[in-house]
Every structure is written in structure tokens, then in C-alpha cells.
Design a protein around this motif. Sequence first.
Motif, PDB file in Angstrom:
ATOM      1  N   ARG A   1       2.099  21.370 -13.398  1.00 46.75           N
ATOM      2  CA  ARG A   1       1.054  21.589 -12.433  1.00 46.75           C
ATOM      3  C   ARG A   1       0.311  20.215 -12.109  1.00 46.75           C
ATOM      4  NH1 ARG A   1      -1.855  26.248 -16.295  1.00 46.75           N
ATOM      5  NH2 ARG A   1      -0.175  27.751 -16.145  1.00 46.75           N
ATOM      6  N   LEU A   2       0.429  20.195 -10.878  1.00 49.82           N
ATOM      7  CA  LEU A   2      -0.287  18.727 -10.235  1.00 49.82           C
ATOM      8  C   LEU A   2      -1.745  19.045  -9.597  1.00 49.82           C
ATOM      9  CD1 LEU A   2      -0.102  15.924  -9.496  1.00 49.82           C
ATOM     10  CD2 LEU A   2       0.829  16.567  -7.284  1.00 49.82           C
ATOM     11  N   TYR A   3      -2.823  18.360 -10.022  1.00 41.56           N
ATOM     12  CA  TYR A   3      -4.228  18.618  -9.502  1.00 41.56           C
ATOM     13  C   TYR A   3      -4.441  17.308  -8.986  1.00 41.56           C
ATOM     14  CZ  TYR A   3      -3.859  22.585 -12.771  1.00 41.56           C
ATOM     15  OH  TYR A   3      -3.770  23.854 -13.392  1.00 41.56           O
ATOM     16  N   ALA A   4      -4.964  17.132  -7.735  1.00 41.23           N
ATOM     17  CA  ALA A   4      -5.368  16.123  -7.068  1.00 41.23           C
ATOM     18  C   ALA A   4      -6.614  16.078  -6.357  1.00 41.23           C
ATOM     19  CB  ALA A   4      -4.201  15.524  -5.817  1.00 41.23           C
ATOM     20  N   ARG A   5      -7.516  15.214  -6.267  1.00 42.19           N
ATOM     21  CA  ARG A   5      -8.679  15.329  -5.493  1.00 42.19           C
ATOM     22  C   ARG A   5      -8.537  15.211  -4.244  1.00 42.19           C
ATOM     23  NH1 ARG A   5     -13.681  12.479  -8.999  1.00 42.19           N
ATOM     24  NH2 ARG A   5     -13.608  13.984 -10.763  1.00 42.19           N
ATOM     25  N   ALA A   6      -7.792  14.543  -3.744  1.00 42.28           N
ATOM     26  CA  ALA A   6      -7.283  14.272  -2.344  1.00 42.28           C
ATOM     27  C   ALA A   6      -5.847  14.382  -2.012  1.00 42.28           C
ATOM     28  CB  ALA A   6      -8.036  12.845  -1.978  1.00 42.28           C
ATOM     29  N   GLY A   7      -5.744  14.930  -0.576  1.00 41.61           N
ATOM     30  CA  GLY A   7      -4.205  14.984  -0.541  1.00 41.61           C
ATOM     31  C   GLY A   7      -3.339  13.524  -0.427  1.00 41.61           C
ATOM     32  N   SER A   8      -4.223  12.466  -0.367  1.00 43.66           N
ATOM     33  CA  SER A   8      -3.526  10.993  -0.197  1.00 43.66           C
ATOM     34  C   SER A   8      -4.648  10.149  -0.823  1.00 43.66           C
ATOM     35  CB  SER A   8      -3.280  10.787   1.401  1.00 43.66           C
ATOM     36  OG  SER A   8      -2.577   9.504   1.490  1.00 43.66           O
TER      37      SER A   8
ATOM     38  N   PRO B   1       0.999  -1.200  -0.120  1.00 38.52           N
ATOM     39  CA  PRO B   1      -0.076   0.114   0.031  1.00 38.52           C
ATOM     40  C   PRO B   1       0.872   1.304  -0.072  1.00 38.52           C
ATOM     41  CG  PRO B   1      -0.585  -1.532   1.664  1.00 38.52           C
ATOM     42  CD  PRO B   1       0.546  -2.121   1.300  1.00 38.52           C
ATOM     43  N   GLN B   2       0.657   2.033  -1.092  1.00 37.53           N
ATOM     44  CA  GLN B   2       1.521   3.239  -1.156  1.00 37.53           C
ATOM     45  C   GLN B   2       0.615   4.384  -1.540  1.00 37.53           C
ATOM     46  OE1 GLN B   2       4.776   3.571  -0.713  1.00 37.53           O
ATOM     47  NE2 GLN B   2       5.350   1.340  -0.303  1.00 37.53           N
ATOM     48  N   ASP B   3       1.043   5.857  -1.116  1.00 35.13           N
ATOM     49  CA  ASP B   3       0.257   6.804  -1.372  1.00 35.13           C
ATOM     50  C   ASP B   3       0.875   7.378  -2.662  1.00 35.13           C
ATOM     51  OD1 ASP B   3      -1.044   9.115  -1.699  1.00 35.13           O
ATOM     52  OD2 ASP B   3      -0.036  10.313  -0.196  1.00 35.13           O
ATOM     53  N   ILE B   4      -0.023   7.202  -3.854  1.00 36.18           N
ATOM     54  CA  ILE B   4       0.303   7.657  -5.104  1.00 36.18           C
ATOM     55  C   ILE B   4       0.396   9.004  -5.427  1.00 36.18           C
ATOM     56  CG2 ILE B   4      -1.973   7.799  -6.189  1.00 36.18           C
ATOM     57  CD1 ILE B   4      -1.071   6.300  -8.758  1.00 36.18           C
ATOM     58  N   VAL B   5       0.065   9.864  -4.693  1.00 33.01           N
ATOM     59  CA  VAL B   5       0.139  11.327  -4.631  1.00 33.01           C
ATOM     60  C   VAL B   5       1.427  11.772  -4.151  1.00 33.01           C
ATOM     61  CG1 VAL B   5      -0.847  13.654  -3.862  1.00 33.01           C
ATOM     62  CG2 VAL B   5      -2.523  11.689  -4.310  1.00 33.01           C
ATOM     63  N   THR B   6       1.993  11.151  -3.387  1.00 30.85           N
ATOM     64  CA  THR B   6       3.341  11.275  -2.848  1.00 30.85           C
ATOM     65  C   THR B   6       4.277  10.797  -3.914  1.00 30.85           C
ATOM     66  OG1 THR B   6       2.784  10.784  -0.446  1.00 30.85           O
ATOM     67  CG2 THR B   6       4.922  10.640  -1.120  1.00 30.85           C
ATOM     68  N   VAL B   7       3.880   9.605  -4.659  1.00 30.23           N
ATOM     69  CA  VAL B   7       4.745   9.301  -5.808  1.00 30.23           C
ATOM     70  C   VAL B   7       4.935  10.320  -6.897  1.00 30.23           C
ATOM     71  CG1 VAL B   7       5.204   7.360  -7.573  1.00 30.23           C
ATOM     72  CG2 VAL B   7       4.428   6.798  -5.015  1.00 30.23           C
ATOM     73  N   VAL B   8       3.798  10.931  -7.116  1.00 31.45           N
ATOM     74  CA  VAL B   8       3.682  11.827  -8.303  1.00 31.45           C
ATOM     75  C   VAL B   8       4.530  12.924  -7.862  1.00 31.45           C
ATOM     76  CG1 VAL B   8       2.022  13.447  -9.587  1.00 31.45           C
ATOM     77  CG2 VAL B   8       1.269  10.999  -9.115  1.00 31.45           C
TER      78      VAL B   8
END
Length: 650
Positions: free
Chosen positions: A431-438, A405-412
Motif C-alpha cells: 500500500r502506497l500513501y503519498a501526500r502529493a501526487g508528485s 530533478p526527479q519525481d520520487i513518487v513515480t520512482v516509488v
Amino acid sequence: MEQQEDRWARARDVAGRVQRRGALAARRARITAARMRREGRRYLRRLLRIPGRIRSAFMRRWRRSLQFRTVLITLVLACASIFGVGIYLSNQIANSLFQERLTQSEVQTRQSVTQVQETFDGAQVTDQQGVLKLVNDTLATLEARDSGTPRQYVFLAVPNQDQPRNQWVDSRASYLRTENDIPQSLRAAVEGSQQSQQFWESIPLTVDNTVHPAIAVGNKVTFGGTVYELYLLYDIQSAQETLDEMQNVLWFGGVFLILLIGAIVWIVTRSLVSPVSHAAAVSEKLAAGQLEERMAVEGEDEVARLAKSFNHMATSLQEQINQLAALSQMQQRFVSDVSHELRTPLTTVRMAAEVLYDARGQFDPVNKRSAELLYNQVERFQALLNDLLEISRFDAGVARLDVEPQDIVTVVRSVIETAAPIAVSCGSEVRLYARAGSIVVDMDARRIERVLRNLLLNALEHGEGRPVEIFVAANADAVGVSVRDHGIGMSPSEAARVFDRFWRADPARARKSGGSGLGLSIATEDVKLHNGWLQAWGRRGEGSCFRLTLPLHAGGTIVESPVALEPGGTLPLVRGATREVVVGATALRSAGGTPSAGAASAGAATVATPTVGAHHAEGEPVSGAQQSETAPVAGAPRAEVPPEFGGRTP
């Protein structure tokens, strides 16, 4: 007194026990009734489900069995044809029998009426006894009870005659027959006709408490100056019985013929469908890798020729597949062996190139440039060799996942920070757009990071200095990451081939990041190991977009990607998910339009969230904005949510 109280106490105890037993019995009765109602409802539900199960089984059989459809359609058509022919034949037979009996009845009636009239005209009796005897004897000759068509008569005087009536002769009829057996319509026709005219009508005739079909034929006769109505009733029950027997024969013959047709069609279709089913089964086994499977050849007909052709095709395919497999194995072994053999001399050459590169300051300009070129090309050669080794592992089927289990937002974010120097050199903003912080995903972080890094570097290389946008979102089943650039783009045919090995849309175009041409192929294999999707879209002059979709959990399936692939596409929203917008910039421009010195020297990605008042995917203000991880450079443009992510155009 005490004895009386004891008796009352015992009586109360007995009454209490009886009451408790009654309450217990009532409770048991209620429980039993509830159980019976529950079982009844369960049994009723089972009964109600039976038609649905039958219908489902029928539809499943209809869809999957060609033989079942053929036999059923043939039986339905045969039933319709035989039913129509049976009705036609039955009507024709009934009409023929009735017309035959009607003609026979009319002829016999005409002859009988003529004889009766001649007898009445030649009578020489004057007394009442003689008249009655003559009339009774004459009418008695009209009855024929034992013939194939029993006949009876009804003899009635025409009412309201002008001539004086012979009072010695009243109405006469056969046994159990009355004038009520004659329909009023027939009597009216006979009364208003001439004496030589004859009329008939079908009537029901009651015989021995059963109703028989009959024909009533009426004429006029005169006797002693009085006009009479003479009706002969012909019982045609024998014809009805003959018709019933013939209809029974027709129906039994039709049922037997339908069954016979069904059996014949079943046998014929089985002889034709069985080879097809056998061919389908053999084809499935061949597709599963059992290349030795063949069809059985029997006879010399068309099916046998089909089996021979199929077996010949299977043999040819087996030989070609074996040849291709051998060549592929030799190629894989060659690539793997050569790659491994090149590692040792390449390491030596790389060490020498590093020594020359570190000492380039002591060389003259020509040697210095040669040392730099040697170092850069050895680095590219090392990357190509690593990619070849990775491809060989995929081809050999030895690549394995290390899922956690890994946080893909952190990987990006890590990928953006790693690519920051290249973004600065390209002059592009990320520019990075994410719907959730994690967003936690079961994945091999090393492989997914390699995929995302490859997509981002390609976008920077082909982005023509324009902004590069990364979108991250998740739904109930999957997580999606899309990398969008606004550079030169590519055509749909190029997008279909972009994942091929060593393929480039423009081979003559210079490389800025030094790729090997295997990056997207390796990325495709990495995504396949995760049971995910890797898709590409592009349009000339509008840029391109690569979308990575992974299942949230290992072994899961993807129904729909949570991010859009084409610009303007709808982006499904996830109920309850946060829609924070994170903006990352690797090359923040100054007011003059060139990268700022601070950003270029630091080469770090700036990752920030919008302030209060920015709009999320549903158009509502985002409250509680987070602080930026690295303070943005002053004068940097403020990025807003693109329409692909449900926001406003930058």
C-alpha cells in the motif's frame, strides 16, 4: 501707463522668483532635516546595539576561554574580599581614633573643670570689675587653639535656679561660639545631673565655613552661689584627616593588590592553560588527518609528562591507523581485483547455465533439478559479485552521483511494480500513501530506486504475508519515504546492526529473494552520497520500519523528517500540501483468502486513489479523487490511512 504696468510686471516676476527661491530653500531644509533625522535614528540604533554586542562578546569569551573565566572569577572574589577587609579595617581605625580622642577629651575636661572650680572657690573679689576679670581670665585658660586638638568653651548659667543669681556674670563663649553649638540633649543631661557628673556628645562644628567633627564635654560649676554649665568643645578634624589618609592608603593599596592578583593569576593560568590549548589544537589537527603533529615538550614537570604521554599516544595511534589503512587498502584492492577477475569466468559459467536451464525439459528429473539449482545459484553469485564491485567503488571513494530533478513518487510506483511478482509469491499487499501526487527531488534516480527496491524486498521477505505500507511526504527542506511491514520484526540491538555488511538477524533462516547481505550497506552508502538519512526501527512480533530521508535540493541539510519512524509517532504536516492517499496492491486477495488468479498471472501493481469521502491526514474529506492507473480487482479490501500517516486504522 505702460511704464507702470512694466514696473508691476517686473515686481511680480521678482516676487515669483523670491517665492520660488523660498519654496526651494524650504524644500532643501525639509530634505536636510529628514536626512538628519534618518542619520540620527541610524546612529541611535548603533548606540543601542553596542550593549548587546558587548554582552555577546563577553558571553562568547566567557564560554570559550578558561583563562578568562579563571582571571575574572579570581578578580571578583579578590574585590569582594578586599572590600570587606577594607571596610572592617576602616571602621576599626575610625573607632580607635575616636575613642582615643574621646578619652583624652574627658581627662582634659575633668582636669580643667577641677581647676576652674578651685579658682572660683578661692576668689576674694567683691566688685563687679574684679569678678568679670576673674571669670574671663579663668575661662581664657581653657582655650587651646594651637594644639593638636583645638579646644573652645561655652559658659552658660543654668536657667530657673532657686538661689539668687550673680548678676555680675553672664554667659560666656569662645570666639564665634554660641549656645546654639551645644545640642539640647546634652544640655538637658548636664542640667539634670550632679555637679561631679560629666557628659559628652559628638557634634558638627563650623570652622572657617567648613564643618569639622567635634566632641562637646559638659560639666557643672558654681560661682558666687550660682550654678553654671561649662562645655569644652574639642575639634577632632586632625583625627578625621588622619583617618581619611589611612582610608585612601587602604583603597589605593586594595586596587593595587587587585591588579597584582589579576596579573599573577593571568600569568599562572596562562602557564597552565597554554599547554591545554596547544594540546587541543594538536588534537584537532590529528583528527583532521595531520598525523605528524606533536606537542612541544619543555622541562620535566607534569605538563611535560602530559606532552610526552600525548605524543606517545599520537605515535601509537598513527602507527595503528597506518596499519589499518594499509590493511583496508589491501582488502579493498583484493576484493576489487577478485571481483573483476571473477567476472569473465562467471560470464562463461552463466552462459553455460542458461543453456542447460533452457534445455532442462529434455533432462531426467535429477538433471533437470540440478540445472535449475545451477542457474539460480549462478544468478545469486552474479548479484553478490555486483554488490562486491559496488562496495569496492564506495570504499575507493570513486562513487559519484548523477543528480537530476526527479519525481520520487513515480520512482516509488516503479519500485512497487517491479516487486509485484515477489509480492504475489509472498502473499503480501503493498500500500502506497503519498501526500502529493508528485514530489520533485534532486537525486540520483538509479541509486534511490535501488535503495527503495532493497527496502521493499526486505519488507516483503520478512512481512509474513501481512500488508506492507509505504509512506511518502515532504516538508520545506526534505522528503521522507518509510517502508513499514508487520512481520517478525527485530530488536533494538538488531536494528542498530542491520546496516552492517553481511549481517543477518537469523543466519539460519532461508532466503526467499536471494539477497547477498550487502543490500542495506550499499543503500546506506547511496543515502550518504545524497547527504540523507537511512534509519531503522523494529520490535519483535510487531514488524519493522525503514525510513529514507533526502534533502529536497542538492547540498541541502535535513532538520526533521516529514514521516514518522516509530508507530504512533507524530507526522509533521506541511502547510499548503495536498494529502492524497494512494493505495497500491500487488497481491489482491479473493474472498477465500488466496491470491486471485488474475492478479497472480498479471503480477502488476494496482495503484488507486480513494474515492470522495475518504479521510486525509487532517481528517477532512478528500475532494476531486483521481482515477486509478490500473483498475482494482473486484473484492479487494479497501485500505485506509494508518495512524502513522494521520488517518484511521485499517
